[in-house]
Design a protein around this motif. Sequence first.
Motif, short mmCIF file in Angstrom:
data_model
loop_
_atom_site.label_atom_id
_atom_site.label_comp_id
_atom_site.label_asym_id
_atom_site.label_seq_id
_atom_site.Cartn_x
_atom_site.Cartn_y
_atom_site.Cartn_z
N LEU A 193 -32.00 -63.87 -46.14
CA LEU A 193 -30.92 -63.97 -45.16
C LEU A 193 -31.24 -63.16 -43.94
N ILE A 194 -30.82 -63.70 -42.79
CA ILE A 194 -30.71 -62.89 -41.58
C ILE A 194 -29.22 -62.85 -41.31
N PHE A 195 -28.62 -61.72 -41.53
CA PHE A 195 -27.15 -61.66 -41.49
C PHE A 195 -26.68 -61.10 -40.16
N ILE A 196 -25.93 -61.93 -39.43
CA ILE A 196 -25.45 -61.54 -38.10
C ILE A 196 -23.97 -61.17 -38.16
N GLU A 197 -23.66 -60.04 -37.57
CA GLU A 197 -22.26 -59.61 -37.47
C GLU A 197 -22.14 -58.68 -36.28
N ASP A 198 -21.02 -58.76 -35.58
CA ASP A 198 -20.75 -57.88 -34.44
C ASP A 198 -21.91 -57.87 -33.44
N ALA A 199 -22.45 -59.05 -33.13
CA ALA A 199 -23.45 -59.22 -32.08
C ALA A 199 -24.82 -58.61 -32.39
N VAL A 200 -25.04 -58.23 -33.63
CA VAL A 200 -26.38 -57.75 -34.00
C VAL A 200 -26.79 -58.35 -35.35
N VAL A 201 -28.09 -58.26 -35.63
CA VAL A 201 -28.56 -58.60 -36.97
C VAL A 201 -28.32 -57.37 -37.82
N LYS A 202 -27.34 -57.47 -38.71
CA LYS A 202 -26.95 -56.31 -39.52
C LYS A 202 -28.02 -56.00 -40.56
N ALA A 203 -28.59 -57.06 -41.12
CA ALA A 203 -29.61 -56.85 -42.15
C ALA A 203 -30.41 -58.13 -42.32
N SER A 204 -31.65 -57.99 -42.77
CA SER A 204 -32.41 -59.18 -43.15
C SER A 204 -33.24 -58.84 -44.38
N GLY A 205 -33.38 -59.82 -45.25
CA GLY A 205 -34.13 -59.58 -46.48
C GLY A 205 -33.74 -60.56 -47.56
N PRO A 206 -34.18 -60.31 -48.82
CA PRO A 206 -33.88 -61.22 -49.93
C PRO A 206 -32.38 -61.42 -50.10
N ILE A 207 -31.98 -62.65 -50.34
CA ILE A 207 -30.55 -62.97 -50.34
C ILE A 207 -29.78 -62.24 -51.43
N SER A 208 -30.35 -62.16 -52.64
CA SER A 208 -29.57 -61.54 -53.73
C SER A 208 -29.34 -60.07 -53.45
N GLU A 209 -30.27 -59.47 -52.71
CA GLU A 209 -30.10 -58.06 -52.36
C GLU A 209 -29.01 -57.90 -51.30
N LEU A 210 -29.07 -58.75 -50.26
CA LEU A 210 -28.09 -58.61 -49.17
C LEU A 210 -26.67 -58.91 -49.62
N LEU A 211 -26.53 -59.90 -50.51
CA LEU A 211 -25.18 -60.29 -50.95
C LEU A 211 -24.47 -59.15 -51.66
N THR A 212 -25.25 -58.26 -52.27
CA THR A 212 -24.64 -57.21 -53.10
C THR A 212 -24.75 -55.82 -52.47
N ARG A 213 -25.21 -55.79 -51.20
CA ARG A 213 -25.32 -54.47 -50.56
C ARG A 213 -23.95 -54.00 -50.11
#
Lengths: 354, 226
Positions: free
Chosen positions: A201-221
């Motif tokens: 995932l490249i996760f965008i929120e509040d006009a920035v890329v908040k995080a990028s990396g493996p999806i299962s990791e990002l979903l549970t961060r």
Amino acid sequence: MRITARFKIARAELLNFNFDISAESITAIFGVSGCGKTSLLRAIAGLEKHAGSKLQVGNETWQDDNVFLAPHQRAIGYVFQESSLFEHLTVKENIEYGYKRTDEAARKFSLEKIISLLELQTLLNRKPTLLSGGERQRVAIARALAASPKLLLMDEPLSSLDQAKKDELLPYIENLNKEMNIPIIYVSHSNEEIARLADQLIFIEDAVVKASGPISELLTRSDLSLAHRRQAESLIFAEVETYDESFQLNYLSSDLGTFIVPGEKFHTGRKIRLRLAAQDISITLEAQKNTSILNIFPAIIDELHAEDKALLTVRLLINKFPVLAKITLKSADNLKLEKGKAVFAQIKSVAVLA
Amino acid sequence: MFSPADLTAFFLTLKLAFVTTLILLILGTPLAWFLARSRWRFKFFLEALVALPLVLPPTVLGFYLLLMLGNNGPLGYFMQSIGAEPLAFSFTGLVIGSVFYSIPFVVQPLQDAFNNIGQRPLEAAAMLGASPLDRFITVALPLARQGFLTATVLGFAHTLGEFGVVLMIGGNIPGETKVLSIAIYEHVEALEYANAHLLSASLVLLSFLMLIAVYALNGRFKVIRL
């Protein structure tokens, strides 16, 4: 293939999109509608030029302060939201358009292979106006592939289709990555599509890329809003091992341990994604013997986050793998849950994704 | 039927319309492309200029062209200085006049057609490796073909009916500048109504047939806008 990007996109607010990913499989750009996902994709393609931006793909610089590669010079395939086929050409001519413009030495796939992968054999001589929405998108994907891109960009390719057509097209996209071994960057705001397709995932929120990396990791961060949504979820990768004919149960090996999924027999060895809704996971202090729930795993409590006065998000580690559970504050209090405590996670239901 | 003089005028008119339309398509295509694609702030200035012949009396256009092309005008002077024939009262002069006179009838349908294509097919072509010129030729032109049909027929038909400009810069030299509209005018002056009728009716018929062809082939096309 490493992609390093730093995009400054001037809109109502300045969007600062920085990320560094290893794009091997399917990377999803995820964020709410209007957060700039499409702008980011267009910037990667070179369709939009933003000063002060940088883009490095593999060992090539596509954009920096001195360089700007025009869109037609970038080895990118682009599948638009609406298929934008060339209406004056037949399906076959559409597919050949990019193929003809690719050096013979750079061609990675034969037209026959692409046409058969997307099952377009019977449509080749039709004009695009005579195709259904799903067929049009299949042609658009084939056309993009025929130019042998190093990277395939897809901008919500399913969003203009109804659910039945979506379900019809999804397997093609899954196959694409497996069969053609081509990295895909996929834009979507649909949880289902992303859970099913994305590896990163490249996760965008509040006009920035908040995080990028493996999806299962990002979903549970827990530091990301993804884990705090009402529909928070965990994603588990599993493989089909055996089938119990008498009870019609599939036994899957997964990161969590052996998972049991009822229903029709899955093909042995098949890779499956399991989507665990945080609301469907409950916590007990002892392993329940007298329960109807089949999937129970020992877990360690990693973090506790109160969402409001009633609900709590618990990040559990099952076999060191993070899984989210949503429980009430009252239950947490009753069970005296705290970080590091050994508990059992009961998984009431699980959604099987291809 | 037609007298030899009328036939000459008839074919001269067709020739003028053909040459004018050809030149307008060649010059008008890049101009229309620019007007459709450019985000230049002062583009409206050019658009107004292109539309000007729609509202100007043709005699005004002809008058200024006469001043430009005549022996004392800048272009006339230039032609003389290089030893060429003067442009006023010549077929070439008529072509120049007609090009100005019919410019909106060619440029506007083309501009509309290019606008209607939108950005998307061109972006798709770019992502498939087509250079700007390549995508113009292989995507924009074929997708704008209805616009080209409209532009060609309107440019041709409008030039056929030209009168005021010709009157000012052409005169009535048979085989050189005496076109149908002038011939009709002269017949009427000479009270030769039958001849005037024949020529007028054939012009009506020809123009009508061409427009029928356009409307039949192009369901949804706009003739002209101001």
